[in-house]
Motif scaffolding. Structure first.
Motif, short mmCIF file in Angstrom:
data_model
loop_
_atom_site.label_atom_id
_atom_site.label_comp_id
_atom_site.label_asym_id
_atom_site.label_seq_id
_atom_site.Cartn_x
_atom_site.Cartn_y
_atom_site.Cartn_z
N ILE A 1 0.81 -1.21 0.00
CA ILE A 1 0.00 0.00 0.00
C ILE A 1 0.85 1.27 0.00
N ASN A 2 2.16 1.10 0.33
CA ASN A 2 3.07 2.25 0.32
C ASN A 2 3.43 2.69 -1.10
N MET A 3 2.94 1.97 -2.11
CA MET A 3 3.17 2.41 -3.49
C MET A 3 2.40 3.70 -3.79
N PHE A 4 1.46 4.05 -2.91
CA PHE A 4 0.69 5.28 -3.08
C PHE A 4 1.15 6.33 -2.08
N ARG B 1 1.19 7.38 8.57
CA ARG B 1 0.59 7.78 7.30
C ARG B 1 -0.85 7.27 7.23
N PHE B 2 -1.70 8.05 6.58
CA PHE B 2 -3.11 7.67 6.45
C PHE B 2 -3.48 7.59 4.98
N PHE B 3 -3.74 6.35 4.55
CA PHE B 3 -4.17 6.08 3.18
C PHE B 3 -5.58 6.62 2.95
N ARG C 1 -11.58 6.38 8.63
CA ARG C 1 -10.19 6.64 8.28
C ARG C 1 -9.38 5.34 8.24
N ALA C 2 -8.28 5.37 7.47
CA ALA C 2 -7.48 4.15 7.27
C ALA C 2 -6.00 4.48 7.40
N GLN C 3 -5.39 4.00 8.48
CA GLN C 3 -3.95 4.21 8.71
C GLN C 3 -3.15 3.05 8.12
N VAL C 4 -2.02 3.39 7.55
CA VAL C 4 -1.11 2.36 7.03
C VAL C 4 -0.40 1.71 8.22
N LEU C 5 -0.70 0.44 8.49
CA LEU C 5 -0.07 -0.30 9.59
C LEU C 5 0.90 -1.36 9.10
N GLY C 6 0.96 -1.54 7.80
CA GLY C 6 1.86 -2.51 7.19
C GLY C 6 1.64 -2.47 5.70
N LYS C 7 2.49 -3.17 4.94
CA LYS C 7 2.38 -3.11 3.48
C LYS C 7 1.05 -3.66 2.98
N ASP C 8 0.40 -4.52 3.79
CA ASP C 8 -0.89 -5.07 3.38
C ASP C 8 -1.93 -4.98 4.51
N ILE C 9 -1.76 -3.99 5.39
CA ILE C 9 -2.67 -3.82 6.53
C ILE C 9 -3.09 -2.36 6.66
N LEU C 10 -4.39 -2.14 6.73
CA LEU C 10 -4.93 -0.80 6.97
C LEU C 10 -5.75 -0.82 8.26
N ASP D 1 -7.62 4.79 23.97
CA ASP D 1 -8.79 4.43 23.18
C ASP D 1 -8.77 2.93 22.90
N TYR D 2 -9.96 2.44 22.53
CA TYR D 2 -10.03 1.02 22.20
C TYR D 2 -9.28 0.72 20.91
N PRO D 3 -8.64 -0.46 20.79
CA PRO D 3 -7.96 -0.82 19.53
C PRO D 3 -8.98 -0.99 18.41
N LYS D 4 -8.51 -0.92 17.17
CA LYS D 4 -9.39 -0.88 16.01
C LYS D 4 -9.24 -2.14 15.15
N PRO D 5 -10.31 -2.48 14.41
CA PRO D 5 -10.20 -3.57 13.45
C PRO D 5 -9.29 -3.18 12.29
N VAL D 6 -8.82 -4.19 11.56
CA VAL D 6 -7.91 -3.92 10.45
C VAL D 6 -8.37 -4.64 9.19
N LEU D 7 -8.06 -4.03 8.06
CA LEU D 7 -8.30 -4.66 6.76
C LEU D 7 -7.02 -5.32 6.30
N ARG D 8 -7.06 -6.64 6.11
CA ARG D 8 -5.93 -7.37 5.51
C ARG D 8 -6.12 -7.33 4.00
N ILE D 9 -5.24 -6.64 3.31
CA ILE D 9 -5.39 -6.42 1.87
C ILE D 9 -5.00 -7.68 1.10
N LYS D 10 -5.89 -8.14 0.24
CA LYS D 10 -5.62 -9.31 -0.60
C LYS D 10 -5.44 -8.93 -2.07
N ARG D 11 -5.85 -7.70 -2.41
CA ARG D 11 -5.70 -7.28 -3.81
C ARG D 11 -5.81 -5.76 -3.87
#
Length: 504
Positions: free
Chosen positions: A127-130, A142-144, A166-175, A286-296
């Motif tokens: 996701i860091n390609m953007f 960073r916030f995608f 909002r979506a924070q970059v937490l890893g190359k395939d995690i938001l 604050d409470y921790p947040k769910p994450v999106l594992r990017i598959k594509r």
């Protein structure tokens, strides 16, 4: 009123940028700008000066441009909605209300969506390609996703929701995903959790800007934002169905990061400088947040990144919230059959959320209180609103000088203020302690002269015939342009509507 420069219909981010440029309200920044802090700071300073929308064409380390400041003036919002650029926020909101009280327009499915020109999978996902910006020094990274929305679906009914989380970059395939409790995306996630299943989800960046407007709008559950956007456009939104997640995406999006959310997987996210002007997502508080594992990752050729500054008013977020909450509240009051509503306004300077002003033509004793009660019981007004100001019909809800005048001359604290103890709040409200933000108190300020008073104060009015003469001779006095008197005459002259004969 001046018509907008004629441009092609707006169906994606590129056509919106072209429309802004055609109307002289876009600046292309060709100098190199760093995505870390600098880009946000340039944009924020520009917005404070009510400057144009910006397209950064030379972002450090990237060949992908970044678009900001899309909606920081009513003129730009009007262009987005394909309306007259001279319309005020109240007038634009009325247009929104009128369009969305008609039949919803369902989306249309298309083949070969432009966003699938590039498909990235497997180890190539990064996701860091953007050029996701890092906005402020105390942000967590960073916030995608700031000008982005998450797509989710009700597994029982098929209802598709577009939510601005909002979506924070937490890893190359995690938001990281701030899906606030009680939001529609949270409702969907709870159902998947009960099923013991992963929730399909995707973040969309860059699209028809009306989709971003509707994704941040408080619409009723089981209502698809694609349908609302179609009603605003007067034509169907072009969409396609993902063969990975089964979700419906906008065909003309710039970037889509799709994958799955495990409702049981939570990560620390933030902090982030929010639209309130304060940070949220403080680690350890604050409470921790769910994450999106990017598959594509899907993206168009030569994609454009869209971001919005945040922080203290006024920026895109405040203008968006002002517009869509004003419009949806007006829609609520219209469908609730509350009579006499003249105008509605969530001031952008109040973050477009916490305070609302309503103008009403009173028809019976207690009418102004009826309006306030309806606001707080509506789909829009029940969430996050802390104060309602009601004014008489001679004051436009967005005329803050006259609103203050009404508060000074038609308001009595003992008679006119009512406080309720428990209303639904937002966890982003910095006016409440961080550990107790589920519930807020609320105040109604009734700034109307009571309908039932027999002896009302004797208000000053100008003479209608003399004002007509002034209007006719406006240019003779040495003023240029059209006379402003026509729009002022009803407000400045004695009302012709007699008691008991009022209406909309």
């Amino acid at each position: 009123m001046n018509a907008p420069t004629k441009v092609k219909p707006i169906n994606d981010l590129r056509s919106y940028i072209a429309a802004l440029e055609a109307n002289g309200v876009l600046k292309r920044v060709k100098a190199e700008v760093d995505w870390k802090y600098e880009l946000c700071h340039v944009s924020k300073v520009n917005e404070e000066q009510k400057g144009p929308a910006l397209l950064y064409e030379n972002v450090k380390g990237y060949d992908i441009p970044v678009f900001t400041s899309a909606f920081t003036t009513p003129q730009r919002i009007a262009i987005c909605l394909e309306q007259d650029p001279s319309l005020s926020m109240c007038q634009l909101s009325r247009k929104w209300m009128e369009l969305t009280t008609k039949k919803m327009v369902k989306p249309v499915f298309v083949d070969k969506p432009p966003v699938m020109e590039n498909v990235i999978t497997g180890d190539d996902i990064d996701i860091n390609m953007f050029p996701s910006p890092w906005f402020y020094p105390d942000d967590g990274g960073r916030f995608f996703g700031t000008s982005a929305f998450m797509v989710t679906q009700d597994p029982d009914t098929g209802w598709t929701n577009l939510g601005t989380y909002r979506a924070q970059v937490l890893g190359k395939d995690i938001l990281g995903s701030q899906i606030i409790k009680g939001k529609h995306g949270d409702m969907h996630m709870k159902k998947y959790k009960e099923r013991g299943e992963l929730m399909p989800a995707a973040y969309v960046v860059g699209c028809d800007p009306v989709l971003f407007l509707t994704s941040s709008t408080l619409v009723s559950a089981q209502t698809d934002e694609y349908d609302v956007a179609g009603s605003l456009r007067g034509r169907p939104v072009e969409v396609f169905k993902s063969d990975l997640t089964g979700l419906t995406y906008p065909a003309n999006a710039e970037i889509i990061a799709e994958g799955f959310v495990d409702p049981n997987e939570l990560m620390e996210e933030g902090p982030f400088g929010e639209y309130t002007g304060y940070y949220s997502g403080n680690k350890g508080k604050d409470y921790p947040k769910p994450v999106l594992r990017i598959k594509r990752i899907l993206h168009r050729n030569k994609p454009i990144m869209w971001s919005t500054t945040v922080g203290k008013p006024i920026n895109d977020i405040h203008m968006i919230q002002s517009l869509n909450r004003t419009a949806t509240l007006w829609h609520d009051l219209e469908t609730m059959k509350v009579p006499g509503i003249q105008s509605v306004y969530f001031p952008a300077a109040a973050t477009g959320r916490f305070w609302v002003i309503v103008s009403v033509r009173q028809m019976y004793p207690g009418h102004s209180n009826h309006v306030a009660d309806a606001v707080l019981g509506s789909t829009t007004g029940h969430y996050g609103v802390k104060g309602v100001i009601v004014v008489d019909h001679d004051i436009a809800a967005d005329d803050m000088d006259r609103v203050w005048w009404a508060m000074a001359t038609r308001f009595d604290p003992k008679r006119s203020a009512q406080i309720t103890q428990r209303g639904r709040s937002t966890p982003l409200d910095p006016g409440l302690p961080i550990e107790a933000r589920d519930v807020t108190s609320r105040i109604v300020l009734d700034c109307c002269t009571p309908y039932e008073w027999e002896n009302k104060p004797n208000e000053i009015f100008m003479d209608r015939s003399v004002l007509k003469k002034v209007s006719d001779r406006w240019n003779e006095y040495g003023f240029t342009g059209a006379s402003p008197v026509a729009e002022m005459i009803d407000r400045l002259t004695r009302p012709e509507v007699i008691k008991g004969k009022g209406g909309k």
